[in-house]
Design a protein around this motif. Structure first.
Motif, PDB file in Angstrom:
ATOM      1  N   GLN A   1       0.836  -1.203   0.000  1.00 13.15           N
ATOM      2  CA  GLN A   1       0.000   0.000   0.000  1.00 13.15           C
ATOM      3  C   GLN A   1       0.870   1.252   0.000  1.00 13.15           C
ATOM      4  O   GLN A   1       0.623   2.205  -0.759  1.00 13.15           O
TER       5      GLN A   1
ATOM      6  N   LEU B   1      -0.074  -5.757  -4.753  1.00  8.76           N
ATOM      7  CA  LEU B   1      -1.041  -5.610  -3.671  1.00  8.76           C
ATOM      8  C   LEU B   1      -2.225  -6.552  -3.877  1.00  8.76           C
ATOM      9  O   LEU B   1      -2.710  -7.182  -2.916  1.00  8.76           O
ATOM     10  N   TYR B   2      -2.663  -6.685  -5.110  1.00 10.76           N
ATOM     11  CA  TYR B   2      -3.783  -7.572  -5.450  1.00 10.76           C
ATOM     12  C   TYR B   2      -3.427  -9.038  -5.196  1.00 10.76           C
ATOM     13  O   TYR B   2      -4.216  -9.800  -4.615  1.00 10.76           O
TER      14      TYR B   2
ATOM     15  N   SER C   1      -3.082  -9.717  -1.455  1.00  9.63           N
ATOM     16  CA  SER C   1      -4.394  -9.653  -0.807  1.00  9.63           C
ATOM     17  C   SER C   1      -5.167 -10.948  -1.009  1.00  9.63           C
ATOM     18  O   SER C   1      -5.894 -11.406  -0.107  1.00  9.63           O
TER      19      SER C   1
ATOM     20  N   VAL D   1      -7.845  -2.367  -4.201  1.00  5.59           N
ATOM     21  CA  VAL D   1      -7.147  -3.632  -4.461  1.00  5.59           C
ATOM     22  C   VAL D   1      -7.726  -4.203  -5.740  1.00  5.59           C
ATOM     23  O   VAL D   1      -8.876  -4.642  -5.768  1.00  5.59           O
TER      24      VAL D   1
END
Length: 398
Positions: free
Chosen positions: A104, A137-138, A141, A162
């Motif tokens: 992030q 980040l995706y 996650s 995201v």
């Protein structure tokens, strides 16, 4: 009134040492802290780590014993600063939660720098890189939801979306295409120098994070994903560090490093929402003002120039963590299909790119692709957090 760190009085070096009780700061509350406070902490940890490593490299190339002693004194304080900053992070979050926080910070910081960068070529370098952090980040996650059965919304707090970026599998490129053209220090704007130092340090921190925590993962898919993205972060460090003019002397580099630390501490002092953390930024700014004064003296002595010849007459507008949702969606729609070619960019797959893809994939689907499918099987759907309407159409390379 503009803030000129060269004209400000800092804390004398002999008053900067702190005892261990002072360094053992109380961490932020992981459930109530502003996510941008955490982003600022992560950023400054990377900046201070870079300061220590750079100082070590300078000392190893310095033949003067007295100078090495002075560098060691400053370096010890920088190391104390790094500990105080890093220890603001709480111990409660898992390694994977910390990783998502790192991504992030990388997304929001790089997006802000890209928006503010005055040089078109340098701006393109940051635009290119940030779309890859969006995808990291995706991917992490989805791993987080699959492994810990929690949503990244708990961490990013809706200020960062995201969603898929440039697919991580397409980020494995020939190292020869990772080197960019360096800026010309005689013509580039001072702000561009600060941007390059900041993002290089941030990416170096991410690279070191992955190579250290990756082997600590238990799940095979997690170990593979950390390893895959760690290799991309190696490419990113090459991508950003190559932007810096290599013709700068050691003393000019030191001057720029210290000025950049003043810039960032001042920026975060001005924008920090947590009063306790704000006081730490203010304290460290006072220390860095003295470090800058010492660096300026060395620059005058060994380069024979005045610092005003290479530094801005006052600090630029503060670095600000703020939502970049619309900006990132525009970039995704326009640039998701890019790859690198030489020191430029291309929209079509080329021979070196395809050869590298074949070499690292070896006919297997990479962890970055499998983790989304695996999470879909476990959770019923892939994890996304989108707050700005439908995901932008993404061009696919090749």
């Amino acid at each position: 009134m503009a803030f000129d760190p060269l004209q400000e009085r800092g804390i004398p070096l002999d008053r900067q040492l702190r005892d261990w009780r002072e360094l053992d700061v109380t961490p932020i509350d992981p459930d109530r802290a502003d996510p941008y406070t955490r982003c600022r902490i992560i950023t400054m940890n990377g900046i201070e780590t870079e300061a220590v490593l750079f100082n070590h490299q300078l000392a190893r190339h310095c033949p003067d014993t007295e100078l090495r002693r002075r560098l060691a004194q400053v370096r010890y304080v920088e190391a104390e600063q790094q500990k105080a900053v890093n220890w603001l992070l709480p111990g409660a979050p898992s390694v994977l939660e910390t990783t998502i926080a790192y991504e992030q910070a990388a997304v929001e910081l790089t997006a802000w720098v890209a928006r503010m960068e005055p040089d078109p070529y340098l701006r393109q370098a940051y635009e290119f890189g940030v779309l890859e952090e969006v995808d990291h980040l995706y991917r992490f996650s989805n791993l987080y939801e699959m492994v810990e059965h929690r949503a990244a919304e708990k961490i990013v707090d809706n200020v960062t979306e995201v969603m898929p970026g440039r697919p991580t599998r397409l980020q494995h490129r020939d190292p020869a295409d990772g080197v960019r053209e360096a800026y010309d220090r005689s013509r580039t704007e001072p702000l561009s120098r600060l941007h390059a130092l900041t993002i290089t340090a941030a990416e170096q921190q991410a690279m070191n994070h992955y190579l250290n925590v990756g082997p600590l993962q238990m799940e095979p898919i997690a170990r593979e994903l950390y390893q895959e993205i760690a290799m991309v972060e190696e490419e990113h460090v090459t991508h950003y560090e190559s932007l810096v003019d290599p013709g700068q002397s050691w003393w000019e580099r030191l001057l720029n490093h210290e000025y950049n630390e003043c810039y960032l501490y001042y920026s975060f002092m001005e924008t920090e929402s947590d009063p306790r953390v704000k006081r730490l930024w203010e304290l460290h700014l006072g220390m860095e003002l003295e470090h800058l004064r010492l660096a300026a003296d060395l620059f005058r002595r060994f380069d024979g120039r005045d610092p005003d010849q290479v530094l801005a007459p006052a600090l630029p507008p503060p670095v600000t963590f703020e939502p970049n949702k619309a900006y990132l969606r525009e970039l995704l729609a326009a640039q998701a299909g890019l790859t690198t070619l030489g020191t430029g960019y291309a929209r079509e797959a080329h021979e070196r790119f395809e050869r590298m893809q074949d070499a690292v994939m070896d006919g297997r689907k990479p962890a970055s692709e499998r983790v989304v499918g695996d999470n879909r099987s476990v959770s019923g759907q892939e994890y996304r957090l989108e707050t700005e309407g439908p995901h932008p159409a993404q061009a696919r390379l090749g």
